[in-house]
Design a protein around this motif. Structure first.
Motif, PDB file in Angstrom:
ATOM      1  N   GLY A  85     -20.123   6.751  -7.213  1.00 34.61           N
ATOM      2  CA  GLY A  85     -19.433   7.528  -6.189  1.00 34.61           C
ATOM      3  C   GLY A  85     -20.155   7.595  -4.861  1.00 34.61           C
ATOM      4  O   GLY A  85     -19.628   8.140  -3.892  1.00 34.61           O
ATOM      5  N   ARG A 142      -9.862   0.135  -7.030  1.00 38.61           N
ATOM      6  CA  ARG A 142     -10.034   1.556  -6.686  1.00 38.61           C
ATOM      7  C   ARG A 142     -10.410   1.708  -5.216  1.00 38.61           C
ATOM      8  O   ARG A 142      -9.878   2.583  -4.512  1.00 38.61           O
ATOM      9  CB  ARG A 142     -11.114   2.175  -7.576  1.00 38.61           C
ATOM     10  N   LEU A 143     -11.311   0.838  -4.738  1.00 43.13           N
ATOM     11  CA  LEU A 143     -11.722   0.898  -3.336  1.00 43.13           C
ATOM     12  C   LEU A 143     -10.549   0.596  -2.406  1.00 43.13           C
ATOM     13  O   LEU A 143     -10.410   1.204  -1.342  1.00 43.13           O
ATOM     14  CB  LEU A 143     -12.855  -0.103  -3.080  1.00 43.13           C
ATOM     15  N   GLN A 147      -7.373   1.196  -2.961  1.00 40.27           N
ATOM     16  CA  GLN A 147      -6.521   2.380  -2.931  1.00 40.27           C
ATOM     17  C   GLN A 147      -7.141   3.477  -2.071  1.00 40.27           C
ATOM     18  O   GLN A 147      -6.440   4.173  -1.316  1.00 40.27           O
ATOM     19  CB  GLN A 147      -6.280   2.890  -4.358  1.00 40.27           C
ATOM     20  N   GLU A 148      -8.455   3.642  -2.177  1.00 44.44           N
ATOM     21  CA  GLU A 148      -9.136   4.656  -1.373  1.00 44.44           C
ATOM     22  C   GLU A 148      -9.018   4.345   0.115  1.00 44.44           C
ATOM     23  O   GLU A 148      -8.795   5.243   0.941  1.00 44.44           O
ATOM     24  CB  GLU A 148     -10.612   4.732  -1.763  1.00 44.44           C
ATOM     25  N   GLN A 149      -9.145   3.063   0.482  1.00 42.71           N
ATOM     26  CA  GLN A 149      -9.027   2.686   1.886  1.00 42.71           C
ATOM     27  C   GLN A 149      -7.623   2.948   2.423  1.00 42.71           C
ATOM     28  O   GLN A 149      -7.457   3.441   3.543  1.00 42.71           O
ATOM     29  CB  GLN A 149      -9.402   1.213   2.065  1.00 42.71           C
ATOM     30  N   LEU A 192      -5.546   5.182   1.300  1.00 44.67           N
ATOM     31  CA  LEU A 192      -5.399   6.633   1.397  1.00 44.67           C
ATOM     32  C   LEU A 192      -6.121   7.170   2.627  1.00 44.67           C
ATOM     33  O   LEU A 192      -5.578   8.024   3.362  1.00 44.67           O
ATOM     34  CB  LEU A 192      -5.953   7.295   0.133  1.00 44.67           C
ATOM     35  N   ASN A 193      -7.330   6.659   2.871  1.00 44.11           N
ATOM     36  CA  ASN A 193      -8.104   7.103   4.037  1.00 44.11           C
ATOM     37  C   ASN A 193      -7.388   6.764   5.341  1.00 44.11           C
ATOM     38  O   ASN A 193      -7.444   7.526   6.317  1.00 44.11           O
ATOM     39  CB  ASN A 193      -9.494   6.459   4.028  1.00 44.11           C
ATOM     40  N   ALA A 249     -15.455   6.036   4.911  1.00 43.67           N
ATOM     41  CA  ALA A 249     -14.195   6.785   4.797  1.00 43.67           C
ATOM     42  C   ALA A 249     -13.320   6.703   6.043  1.00 43.67           C
ATOM     43  O   ALA A 249     -12.108   6.902   5.967  1.00 43.67           O
ATOM     44  CB  ALA A 249     -14.483   8.242   4.468  1.00 43.67           C
TER      45      ALA A 249
END
Length: 501
Positions: A299, A378-379, A381-383, A385-386, A406
């Motif tokens: 994380g 996962r990364l 999807q995080e990007q 979302l960010n 982020a």
């Protein structure tokens, strides 16, 4: 299609092309195939046929007839976006004020210009116009860069300006002055990362030491001990032998250039003893230590970098340079083809992005394993979302890159090194360099039966010698097996067995 044939020269095949120009005269051009003579005749013939079909004589005609003064204008135009503004302004001023006017009065085609014409130019500036040493060196620096561009365009085969001494009529030159002039010339001849290394060593260490001594090039040539004394000075103040060896490389390269253009008759750096290089022995993590590290960075922004270095053996520049288009989720592959580096130049941190790895072997394709594939998804999807959360505040400059924070900013290479040290300290882990994770990867591969040749390809080393030199300690287990085999010949020691590390 132009005519052509192959010629053997210095162990390689050369392509000799021939065509008739617009003026009716026969013209020719020699192009190296880069192919060794042995075993490459068919490949050379195929390359010759392809070159003959694609060769454009009209362009060569233009090149052959282009005056050097016109090529100076072309160089200025083409280099406008690659030189920094101050350097470009200085070069443009001197070219337009001094160099072009001379060669307009003494017109000569680029391809026919020889050292004789260049020497005449420098002699004229020195004797008739009273140009100072620094001015002559600047003119030479510019002309060297111009000819180097012609070599890159393959309009000419060699840079004849390197054989000219711009100060043949001048008084002896201070070593520090010449060193700084040579450094400025190198700016257009080497990669920015290499230039940064030269600049930091020369401006921060070498010039400050020699400045007050006021030594000329000729004095250094007569008394190489001045150079030897400098090396000892650096060692006494705590620099490592390897660092001093790099200083030696800078000094020797500069003095070699002074020798080439005739300012000195020999290179004094060749007559000194450089320090003995100390081999670095990497501190590595075993599988249990790596597992602990993986848990510690879970994380954390460092997680991706640690996995890429420890599992895939990627260099720091390769980890930061990884882009989404390098990942093929269908074929389950990762292509290493882009790097991001960070250099300090004149007190400023500069980030360099380029589609070129350290060596040709650094380009490689590796398998995409399931745990890493899951992390990448996962990364991603995080990007996404960010980007939605941050909106206009999200940095759009690095959307192609995987290793961003982020708010979409590219993770800096120096951040990885600095943050890695902090993470190890905060979790009480054994201190190692971030690059040692790459060594840890190699060690684990070898321990699991992977050969040095396969490790070489996995890590992207240019040759197996590099791999074996760095990881000679990996051969210890094979030596243990040999020792145990020898013990079989000694019955009284049959119960004794050597245990590997």
């Amino acid at each position: 299609m132009v005519a052509g044939h192959l010629r053997e020269q210095n162990g390689y095949y050369q392509m000799i092309l021939s065509w008739k120009g617009k003026d009716g005269k026969r013209r020719g051009k020699s192009i190296s195939t880069g192919l060794l003579i042995k075993g490459n005749k068919k490949r050379a013939e195929a390359l010759l046929l392809k070159t003959r079909k694609e060769f454009a004589p009209e362009n060569q005609m233009e090149n052959a007839d282009m005056l050097f003064s016109d090529f100076l204008v072309k160089w200025l135009k083409d280099r406008a976006s690659t030189l920094d503004s101050n350097t470009y302004a200085e070069y443009a001023y001197e070219i337009k004020k001094t160099i072009i006017p001379y060669f307009q009065k003494h017109p000569v085609c680029l391809l026919k210009l020889t050292t004789k014409e260049l020497e005449a130019f420098f002699h004229s500036e020195n004797q008739q116009n009273g140009a100072a040493t620094n001015d002559l060196l600047l003119y030479h620096e510019i002309i060297v860069a111009v000819f180097q561009y012609a070599v890159e365009l393959q309009w000419i085969e060699e840079n004849c300006a390197l054989q000219v001494n711009p100060c043949a009529d001048e008084v002896p030159i201070l070593f520090t002055d010449f060193l700084l002039e040579w450094l400025e010339m190198m700016k257009s001849c080497v990669e920015l990362t290499t230039y940064s290394s030269y600049s930091n060593a020369i401006k921060r260490s070498i010039v400050p030491y020699f400045r007050d001594k006021m030594l000329t090039l000729q004095e250094l040539e007569r008394h190489p001990k001045h150079i030897q004394d400098y090396y000892q000075f650096e060692l006494n103040r705590g620099l490592t032998a390897n660092t001093v060896i790099h200083r030696h490389a800078n000094i020797r390269k500069c003095l070699q250039y002074a020798f080439q253009i005739g300012l000195i008759k020999s290179n004094p750096a060749d007559r000194v003893e450089r320090p003995r290089k100390k081999k670095y022995v990497a501190t590595i993590y075993n599988d249990q230590e790596l597992e602990t590290l993986f848990k510690a960075v879970k994380g954390d922004p460092l997680e991706l970098g640690v996995i890429l270095a420890a599992f895939y053996g990627l260099r720091r520049s390769e980890a930061v340079g990884l882009k989404w288009d390098a990942i093929d989720f269908e074929k389950k592959t990762i292509r290493i083809k882009h790097v991001v580096t960070q250099v300090n130049l004149d007190g400023k941190n500069i980030t360099i992005q380029k589609d070129r790895a350290k060596t040709k072997s650094s380009y490689r394709t590796l398998p995409l394993v399931r745990p890493f594939e899951e992390l990448l998804r996962r990364l991603k999807q995080e990007q996404l979302l960010n980007q939605k959360v941050c909106g206009a505040a999200y940095c759009k400059k690095y959307l192609d890159y995987i290793y961003v924070n982020a708010v979409g900013e590219l993770i800096k290479p120096n951040f990885i090194t600095q943050h890695f040290e902090i993470v190890l300290k905060n979790h009480g882990l054994k201190k190692i360099r971030f690059h040692d994770l790459r060594h840890s990867c190699a060690s684990l591969l070898y321990a699991n039966g992977v050969s040095l040749k396969e490790i070489q390809e996995w890590l992207g080393h240019s040759d197996i010698g590099t791999t074996s030199n760095i990881y000679t300690h990996l051969d210890y287990n094979s030596k243990v097996s040999s020792a145990n085999a020898i013990l079989e010949f000694y019955p009284e020691n049959a119960s004794v067995q050597i245990v590997g590390q």
